[in-house]
Design a protein around this motif. Structure first.
Motif, short mmCIF file in Angstrom:
data_model
loop_
_atom_site.label_atom_id
_atom_site.label_comp_id
_atom_site.label_asym_id
_atom_site.label_seq_id
_atom_site.Cartn_x
_atom_site.Cartn_y
_atom_site.Cartn_z
N LYS A 116 0.82 -1.20 0.00
CA LYS A 116 0.00 0.00 0.00
C LYS A 116 0.86 1.25 0.00
O LYS A 116 0.59 2.22 -0.74
CB LYS A 116 -0.91 -0.02 1.24
CG LYS A 116 -1.88 1.13 1.35
CD LYS A 116 -2.97 1.03 0.32
CE LYS A 116 -4.03 2.14 0.53
NZ LYS A 116 -5.08 2.11 -0.50
N ALA A 117 1.89 1.23 0.85
CA ALA A 117 2.75 2.41 0.95
C ALA A 117 3.55 2.62 -0.34
O ALA A 117 3.81 3.76 -0.75
CB ALA A 117 3.71 2.25 2.13
N SER A 172 3.15 9.79 -1.79
CA SER A 172 3.30 10.74 -0.68
C SER A 172 3.85 10.07 0.59
O SER A 172 4.14 10.74 1.57
CB SER A 172 1.95 11.40 -0.37
OG SER A 172 1.02 10.42 0.07
N PHE A 173 3.99 8.73 0.55
CA PHE A 173 4.45 8.01 1.75
C PHE A 173 5.96 8.21 1.91
O PHE A 173 6.72 8.04 0.95
CB PHE A 173 4.14 6.52 1.60
CG PHE A 173 3.84 5.85 2.91
CD1 PHE A 173 2.57 5.95 3.47
CD2 PHE A 173 4.82 5.14 3.59
CE1 PHE A 173 2.28 5.32 4.67
CE2 PHE A 173 4.53 4.54 4.79
CZ PHE A 173 3.26 4.62 5.34
N ILE A 220 9.87 5.52 6.07
CA ILE A 220 8.89 4.59 6.64
C ILE A 220 8.87 3.29 5.85
O ILE A 220 8.79 2.19 6.41
CB ILE A 220 7.49 5.23 6.67
CG1 ILE A 220 7.51 6.51 7.49
CG2 ILE A 220 6.47 4.24 7.25
CD1 ILE A 220 7.89 6.32 8.93
N LEU A 221 8.98 3.41 4.53
CA LEU A 221 9.02 2.23 3.68
C LEU A 221 10.23 1.36 4.03
O LEU A 221 10.15 0.13 4.06
CB LEU A 221 9.10 2.64 2.20
CG LEU A 221 7.78 3.01 1.52
CD1 LEU A 221 8.05 3.54 0.11
CD2 LEU A 221 6.86 1.80 1.45
N GLU A 222 11.38 2.00 4.29
CA GLU A 222 12.59 1.26 4.64
C GLU A 222 12.42 0.53 5.98
O GLU A 222 12.83 -0.61 6.13
CB GLU A 222 13.78 2.23 4.71
CG GLU A 222 15.10 1.53 4.96
CD GLU A 222 16.26 2.50 5.00
OE1 GLU A 222 17.36 2.06 5.37
OE2 GLU A 222 16.08 3.69 4.68
N VAL A 223 11.76 1.20 6.94
CA VAL A 223 11.52 0.58 8.25
C VAL A 223 10.61 -0.63 8.09
O VAL A 223 10.84 -1.70 8.68
CB VAL A 223 10.92 1.60 9.23
CG1 VAL A 223 10.44 0.90 10.50
CG2 VAL A 223 11.93 2.67 9.58
N ILE A 224 9.55 -0.47 7.29
CA ILE A 224 8.61 -1.58 7.07
C ILE A 224 9.33 -2.75 6.39
O ILE A 224 9.12 -3.92 6.75
CB ILE A 224 7.41 -1.12 6.21
CG1 ILE A 224 6.58 -0.10 7.00
CG2 ILE A 224 6.55 -2.31 5.82
CD1 ILE A 224 5.46 0.52 6.20
#
Length: 384
Positions: free
Chosen positions: A186-187, A192-193, A197-201
């Motif tokens: 989803k991200a 706009s994400f 945060i994507l790297e952490v996920i």
């Protein structure tokens, strides 16, 4: 003439009776000692000669304390005199376990029964002795067998509990992975994400996958499956073992290191069983260095003359000589925790694979070094 005949018959009867008594005395399985009120040995049968290592001629007329350990010998004459003075029986007519002493100094347990006889030459005491060593050995083996049964029952319960825990943990962990993957997709589709945060996920997904792999390995270790030998990449095996050995260490800095020779041939073995050996050795090594200031455990692998050599070495205090002699016997370890089966089972697994596990000699301050050797076999050789 008739009177002489009666005397002759009496003498013959006495001679027959004495012969019978002598036969019983010297063919008895148990030892028989006869002493007088002065504790002097009057008779010492063949079984006693075998039991104590003395000939009867060496002891006749001597104090019976000669076949007793010092503590018993010191008190024996006093016990006899106390009985003669007071008539109070402490052992006469009652069997009890005491200690005997062989001619060579060996002290051993015997069951002693004492009887008393009044004779024209005064009071005499007849001791019947039975060697208790065979019975003690049987009792010792029985106790060990019972202890082994208890420990094996514990192991069985731990296996079942470990498999159940791994199964229960796997389900929520799988759900976590699916949720993280869903959020990640989803991200990724939303410009706009924030990329951070994507790297952490992404890292969380990788860690969840790694946790799932560890749980699968735990299930493999505790599940009761027949050995399945297959080609194992040695470098991957070493990495997996070090990761599992790190679980629950609580150490900020790893004390484990590996040294793997390049271009090693694949190992034909049961991966679960070999991991079990190596993880056990590594964890033992970590316990051994718990009090060291600079802790270090190294798992090295090289190709030697006997096949692949897995060496687990630590910089701890080493293994004491008296412990090294019984190190690979079940239930003989000096550890306060565990069931005392690790090294015994590990060696059995190694030998079942055609290899061996042994403790290597190291110099003073050299720590402990365990060498696991496993032959290199091809799949064709294994299938023959």
């Amino acid at each position: 003439m008739a009177e002489d005949s009666v005397i002759d018959r009496g003498d013959v009867a006495a001679a027959i009776s004495e012969a019978r008594l002598d036969s019983v005395f010297n063919t008895a399985v148990d030892g028989i000692i006869v002493i007088n009120a002065k504790c002097q040995i009057l008779a010492f049968n063949k079984a006693c000669e075998k039991l104590f290592g003395y000939c009867a001629s060496e002891l006749l007329g001597k104090n019976v304390a000669q076949v007793m350990p010092f503590d018993y010998a010191q008190a024996h004459d006093r016990y006899v005199q106390n009985y003669l003075d007071t008539g109070q029986k402490k052992i006469i007519g009652i069997g009890r376990e005491v200690q005997g002493q062989h001619k060579d100094g060996t002290v051993f347990p015997v069951e002693l029964s004492v009887g008393e006889a009044s004779t024209p030459e005064g009071r005499q005491f007849i001791g019947i002795l039975r060697d208790l060593r065979p019975r003690k050995q049987i009792e010792d083996r029985l106790q060990k067998a019972q202890a082994q049964l208890v420990h094996m029952t514990r192991l069985s319960a731990l296996d079942e509990m470990g498999a159940a825990i791994a199964h229960e943990l796997n389900q929520p962990l799988t759900a976590v992975m699916l949720y993280l993957q869903s959020v990640s997709r989803k991200a990724s589709s939303d410009d706009s994400f924030p990329p951070q945060i994507l790297e952490v996920i992404s890292k969380a997904v990788r860690e969840a996958e790694r946790a799932s792999e560890i749980i699968q390995r735990m299930r493999q270790l505790v599940e009761r499956k027949a050995p399945e030998r297959k080609a194992i990449d040695v470098a991957e095996l070493v990495t997996a073992c070090l990761e599992m050995a790190e679980l629950g260490s609580g150490e900020e800095t790893s004390v484990l290191a590996s040294e793997v020779e390049d271009n090693l041939p694949p190992l034909m073995a049961d991966p679960v069983q070999i991991r079990q050996i190596l993880i056990n050795l590594i964890r033992n090594a970590r316990e051994a260095i718990a009090d060291q200031e600079n802790k270090k455990v190294t798992l090295s692998v090289r190709l030697g003359s006997e096949g692949l050599e897995f060496r687990v070495k630590d910089n701890g205090p080493g293994v004491p000589a008296e412990v090294a002699e019984v190190l690979f016997r079940a239930f003989s370890g000096g550890k306060h925790k565990g069931v005392g089966l690790g090294l015994a089972i590990s060696r059995s697994i190694a030998q079942n694979h055609g290899g061996d596990l042994r403790l290597e000699q190291t110099g003073p301050g050299g720590g402990a070094s365990f060498l696991l050797t496993l032959p290199v076999m091809s799949e064709e050789t294994l299938q023959e």
